[in-house]
Scaffold this active site. Sequence first.
Site, mmCIF file in Angstrom:
data_model
loop_
_atom_site.group_PDB
_atom_site.id
_atom_site.type_symbol
_atom_site.label_atom_id
_atom_site.label_comp_id
_atom_site.label_asym_id
_atom_site.label_seq_id
_atom_site.Cartn_x
_atom_site.Cartn_y
_atom_site.Cartn_z
ATOM 1 N N ASP A 91 0.808 -1.226 0.000
ATOM 2 C CA ASP A 91 0.000 0.000 0.000
ATOM 3 C C ASP A 91 0.841 1.276 0.000
ATOM 4 O O ASP A 91 0.290 2.379 0.028
ATOM 5 C CB ASP A 91 -0.924 0.020 1.226
ATOM 6 C CG ASP A 91 -2.234 -0.734 0.991
ATOM 7 O OD1 ASP A 91 -2.623 -0.917 -0.179
ATOM 8 O OD2 ASP A 91 -2.870 -1.125 1.987
ATOM 9 N N ARG A 133 0.682 -1.586 7.578
ATOM 10 C CA ARG A 133 1.220 -0.379 6.935
ATOM 11 C C ARG A 133 2.253 0.344 7.803
ATOM 12 O O ARG A 133 2.930 1.259 7.315
ATOM 13 C CB ARG A 133 0.075 0.587 6.555
ATOM 14 C CG ARG A 133 -0.839 0.044 5.465
ATOM 15 C CD ARG A 133 -1.638 1.154 4.771
ATOM 16 N NE ARG A 133 -0.778 2.049 3.985
ATOM 17 C CZ ARG A 133 -1.215 3.095 3.294
ATOM 18 N NH1 ARG A 133 -2.500 3.393 3.295
ATOM 19 N NH2 ARG A 133 -0.371 3.861 2.614
ATOM 20 N N ARG A 193 -9.712 5.607 10.721
ATOM 21 C CA ARG A 193 -8.258 5.516 10.699
ATOM 22 C C ARG A 193 -7.643 6.508 11.694
ATOM 23 O O ARG A 193 -6.958 6.126 12.609
ATOM 24 C CB ARG A 193 -7.717 5.778 9.288
ATOM 25 C CG ARG A 193 -8.148 4.734 8.277
ATOM 26 C CD ARG A 193 -7.652 3.348 8.667
ATOM 27 N NE ARG A 193 -7.994 2.332 7.706
ATOM 28 C CZ ARG A 193 -7.286 2.052 6.614
ATOM 29 N NH1 ARG A 193 -6.196 2.741 6.327
ATOM 30 N NH2 ARG A 193 -7.668 1.084 5.801
ATOM 31 N N HIS A 209 -11.365 7.259 4.781
ATOM 32 C CA HIS A 209 -10.454 8.412 4.850
ATOM 33 C C HIS A 209 -11.210 9.641 4.320
ATOM 34 O O HIS A 209 -12.011 9.516 3.383
ATOM 35 C CB HIS A 209 -9.235 8.223 3.936
ATOM 36 C CG HIS A 209 -8.128 7.385 4.495
ATOM 37 N ND1 HIS A 209 -7.452 6.470 3.727
ATOM 38 C CD2 HIS A 209 -7.545 7.353 5.725
ATOM 39 C CE1 HIS A 209 -6.506 5.884 4.465
ATOM 40 N NE2 HIS A 209 -6.545 6.401 5.678
ATOM 41 N N CYS A 260 -5.339 9.488 -3.412
ATOM 42 C CA CYS A 260 -4.579 8.603 -2.511
ATOM 43 C C CYS A 260 -3.174 8.340 -3.038
ATOM 44 O O CYS A 260 -2.273 8.018 -2.263
ATOM 45 C CB CYS A 260 -5.282 7.259 -2.366
ATOM 46 S SG CYS A 260 -6.955 7.343 -1.766
HETATM 47 N N1 ARG Z 1 -5.331 0.055 1.061
HETATM 48 C C1 ARG Z 1 -4.999 1.337 1.596
HETATM 49 C C2 ARG Z 1 -5.439 1.412 3.044
HETATM 50 O O1 ARG Z 1 -6.449 0.832 3.366
HETATM 51 C C3 ARG Z 1 -5.619 2.420 0.772
HETATM 52 C C4 ARG Z 1 -5.238 3.801 1.200
HETATM 53 C C5 ARG Z 1 -6.007 4.876 0.472
HETATM 54 N N2 ARG Z 1 -5.482 6.152 0.760
HETATM 55 C C6 ARG Z 1 -6.189 7.274 0.935
HETATM 56 N N3 ARG Z 1 -5.555 8.374 1.081
HETATM 57 N N4 ARG Z 1 -7.497 7.265 1.016
HETATM 58 O O2 ARG Z 1 -4.814 2.021 3.871
#
Ligand code: ARG
Length: 282
Positions: free
Chosen positions: A75, A100, A147, A176, A271
């Site tokens: 990612d 991550r 998040r 997000h 993203c």
């Molecule tokens: N698979 C990544 C995650 O879940 C995607 C991140 C997408 N980034 C964003 N800025 N919305 O973290």
Amino acid sequence: MAAQDVAATGSGMTRHVLMCEPAHYNIAYEINPWMHRANAVNGPLALEQWRALHTLLAQLGVRVELVQQGDALPDMTFTANAGVVLGRRFVPANFRFPERQPEAALFTRWFDEAGYQTVPIHMPHYWEGEGDVLDTGDTVLAGYRFRTEFRALDHLDEIFGRPTVRLELADPRFYHLDTCLCPLGGGRALYYPAAFGDEAQDALKAVFEDLIAVPEEEALRFACNAVVAGEDTVVLNTGCPETERQILRLGLTCVATPTDEFIKAGGSVKCLVLTLDSFARH
Ligand code: ARG
């Protein structure tokens, strides 16, 4: 406001960004409702879509910096989550998911080598960088819940030296802030209303004069996950015709580029881009 005034005073504009070529991008785990290991990425197509976005941004006059992807960090291509950049200061993310978390060291090393000063957010609060923090030029907006944690924003406010406008997210598919809101400059923004709690919807109405609601089917095509490149060009995913119409109605230009391989991981244009020239006025 006349179109030329909007262009002159607009603030969603991006001219300098960090991107990460998806050399090791795939769906190796599932940390949002979009990700399914069974839905494999077409690697060459992902690379082609990313390169097309990179070329397009460069053609629009955006300076693109590159960071190399860690081979076990699929990612990392979503650089928006690296942190936020305020002038020459880099505030790295505290990623919520262990999958991550090792990205943080690689992003921080890149910013160190580029001569930025790193200013970390107090542990233990999670927060995920520009994925959840967007600049209108006058106001910094911060999404929280899925998040980023509300408490992380206390420290972010200290770093900015002023309160961010906190927006509670309401739909796990829009986990997000940058998946459901895109400031366009000049008091205008694209958003998907149902992704926000009631208070957050009111807060957005107080910040923006012209809030353009995108239809659900286009929100699910990541219509709000767009970048305003150069003066007035909105770059967004393909398959969002109503959003494109609205953007053109505002006198802005619009370019659609396919990012379907990245939607498999829950991301699109915004993203894939960390802006290096937002927030500088704060
Ligand atoms: N698979 C990544 C995650 O879940 C995607 C991140 C997408 N980034 C964003 N800025 N919305 O973290």
